[in-house]
Write a protein that holds these residues in place. Structure first.
Motif, short mmCIF file in Angstrom:
data_model
loop_
_atom_site.label_atom_id
_atom_site.label_comp_id
_atom_site.label_asym_id
_atom_site.label_seq_id
_atom_site.Cartn_x
_atom_site.Cartn_y
_atom_site.Cartn_z
N PHE A 128 53.27 25.94 -36.22
CA PHE A 128 53.52 24.58 -35.74
C PHE A 128 53.53 23.57 -36.88
O PHE A 128 54.32 22.62 -36.88
CB PHE A 128 52.49 24.19 -34.68
N LEU A 174 52.52 29.41 -25.96
CA LEU A 174 53.13 28.50 -26.92
C LEU A 174 54.09 27.49 -26.29
O LEU A 174 54.29 26.41 -26.85
CB LEU A 174 53.90 29.31 -27.98
N VAL A 217 56.89 23.81 -38.64
CA VAL A 217 57.93 23.08 -37.92
C VAL A 217 57.89 21.60 -38.29
O VAL A 217 58.92 20.97 -38.56
CB VAL A 217 57.77 23.25 -36.40
N PRO A 231 56.37 30.19 -33.17
CA PRO A 231 56.31 28.79 -32.73
C PRO A 231 57.58 28.01 -33.06
O PRO A 231 58.01 27.16 -32.27
CB PRO A 231 55.11 28.23 -33.50
N GLY A 253 51.70 18.01 -35.51
CA GLY A 253 51.72 19.43 -35.84
C GLY A 253 50.32 19.99 -36.02
O GLY A 253 49.99 21.05 -35.49
N VAL A 255 48.46 20.08 -32.58
CA VAL A 255 48.85 21.23 -31.77
C VAL A 255 48.30 22.51 -32.38
O VAL A 255 47.83 23.41 -31.67
CB VAL A 255 50.38 21.29 -31.64
N ALA A 256 48.35 22.61 -33.71
CA ALA A 256 47.82 23.81 -34.39
C ALA A 256 46.35 24.01 -34.08
O ALA A 256 45.86 25.15 -34.02
CB ALA A 256 48.04 23.68 -35.90
N TYR A 289 59.85 26.18 -30.36
CA TYR A 289 60.14 24.75 -30.51
C TYR A 289 61.65 24.52 -30.51
O TYR A 289 62.15 23.59 -29.85
CB TYR A 289 59.52 24.23 -31.81
N ALA A 323 54.63 23.62 -27.56
CA ALA A 323 55.87 23.25 -28.26
C ALA A 323 56.59 22.11 -27.55
O ALA A 323 57.07 21.17 -28.19
CB ALA A 323 56.78 24.47 -28.37
N SER A 375 64.36 23.88 -36.78
CA SER A 375 63.52 25.04 -36.52
C SER A 375 64.12 26.32 -37.10
O SER A 375 63.39 27.27 -37.41
CB SER A 375 63.32 25.21 -35.00
N MET A 401 54.63 18.87 -28.04
CA MET A 401 54.76 18.38 -29.41
C MET A 401 56.10 17.66 -29.60
O MET A 401 56.16 16.57 -30.18
CB MET A 401 54.63 19.54 -30.40
N CYS A 402 57.18 18.25 -29.11
CA CYS A 402 58.49 17.63 -29.27
C CYS A 402 58.59 16.33 -28.48
O CYS A 402 59.09 15.33 -28.98
CB CYS A 402 59.58 18.61 -28.82
#
Length: 294
Positions: free
Chosen positions: A73, A202, A76, A262, A56, A59-60, A266, A206, A243, A209-210
């Motif tokens: 992010f 984004l 999340v 975000p 997180g 990514v941020a 996500y 997202a 989310s 990240m997932c």
């Protein structure tokens, strides 16, 4: 993101129903089992509260000019596992009991993780330049109403009327999953302009990240010596986040529609790698069972 009745009322009701459905599946024995076999739970929590926050914040870091997106992010990552992770784990032939246990524990730890990680992100990325703060006391009360009380209510129903709980639990779970999917579609429709304008910026972050969270959770579990079905479960629990809860917190506690974007992105995109794991997981478990039978 517009502050609509769907987001202000629909999402909290959906979360409460989903958490109540989870409570119907739990009993005291589930928690005693954690004490007897704690390793898969420990690995899952390690992935959720070390690996996922690290992703997180990573990514941020890609959004130095937007405090709101950066905090979004991290928010999340700070939220608990999504209740749909249990259904996805079932479809992928993972360990459903482990999934439910990790979901509930992560929901309880949310009281600590959300204020801690979000305030850290606000200080790290915003310094003293922004006046956005997260009231810890209000957060605890808000999350208790959304998460803890419904879970305890479901467990109470199971304890008082176990036959009724067993009979209605599958229908509650299906209704909860359907409600969640309908809300995601409704959010996508009502917030189409916002999501469309932010997708290029984004969407890839997202999705990455997932995918990294699910894959990293699976790899962490296998390195730790967990069985295939447990590893699939850990991957789902680390990557499939609540989310909807992040959106509610962003809108009601942080009063920032931008921080909610975000989370909405996500929540829409996380099903792509999750369903890929469903397909791959079912095949992998089938092959493993075939080798065992031979």
């Amino acid at each position: 993101m517009q502050d609509s009745l769907l987001l202000k009322i629909g999402l909290p009701i959906a979360i409460a129903i989903i958490m109540c459905g989870i409570g119907l599946t739990l009993s005291g024995e589930d928690f005693r089992r954690i004490g007897r076999h704690p390793k898969p739970v420990a690995v899952g929590l390690l992935g959720h509260y070390l690996l996922l926050p690290a992703l997180g914040f990573a990514v941020a870091w890609l959004f130095p000019d937007s405090l709101e997106f950066a905090v979004g992010f991290v928010l999340v990552a700070a939220c608990p596992s999504g209740s749909s992770s249990n259904a996805l784990t079932y479809l992928a032939r993972g360990n459903v009991a482990l999934a439910v246990t990790l979901t509930v524990i992560s929901a309880l730890v949310t009281f600590i993780s959300v204020p801690l990680l979000v305030n850290l992100a606000l200080q790290w990325f915003g310094g003293q330049a922004r006046q956005i703060s997260l009231p810890v006391g209000q957060t605890v009360m808000h999350l208790a109403a959304l998460v803890l009380v419904p879970v305890l209510l479901g467990m109470g129903v199971r304890r008082i009327a176990p036959r009724f709980a067993v009979r209605v639990e599958p229908w509650v779970s299906r209704f909860s999953l359907l409600l969640l999917l309908l809300l995601i579609v409704a959010i996508a429709v009502t917030q189409f302009d916002v999501l469309k304008s932010s997708f290029a910026e984004l969407g890839p972050a997202a999705l990455a990240m997932c995918a990294a969270a699910i894959g990293g959770g699976f790899i962490l579990a296998r390195i730790s010596g967990l069985a295939l079905r447990d590893a699939i479960t850990v991957g789902m629990e680390v990557g499939v986040q609540n989310s909807t809860l992040a959106i509610v917190i962003a809108l009601t506690l942080l009063n920032s529609p931008q921080i909610a974007v975000p989370a909405a992105m996500y929540g829409l995109l996380m099903y792509l790698p999750a369903f890929a794991v469903v397909l791959l997981g079912r095949r992998a478990v089938a092959r493993e069972e075939a080798r065992t039978a031979a």
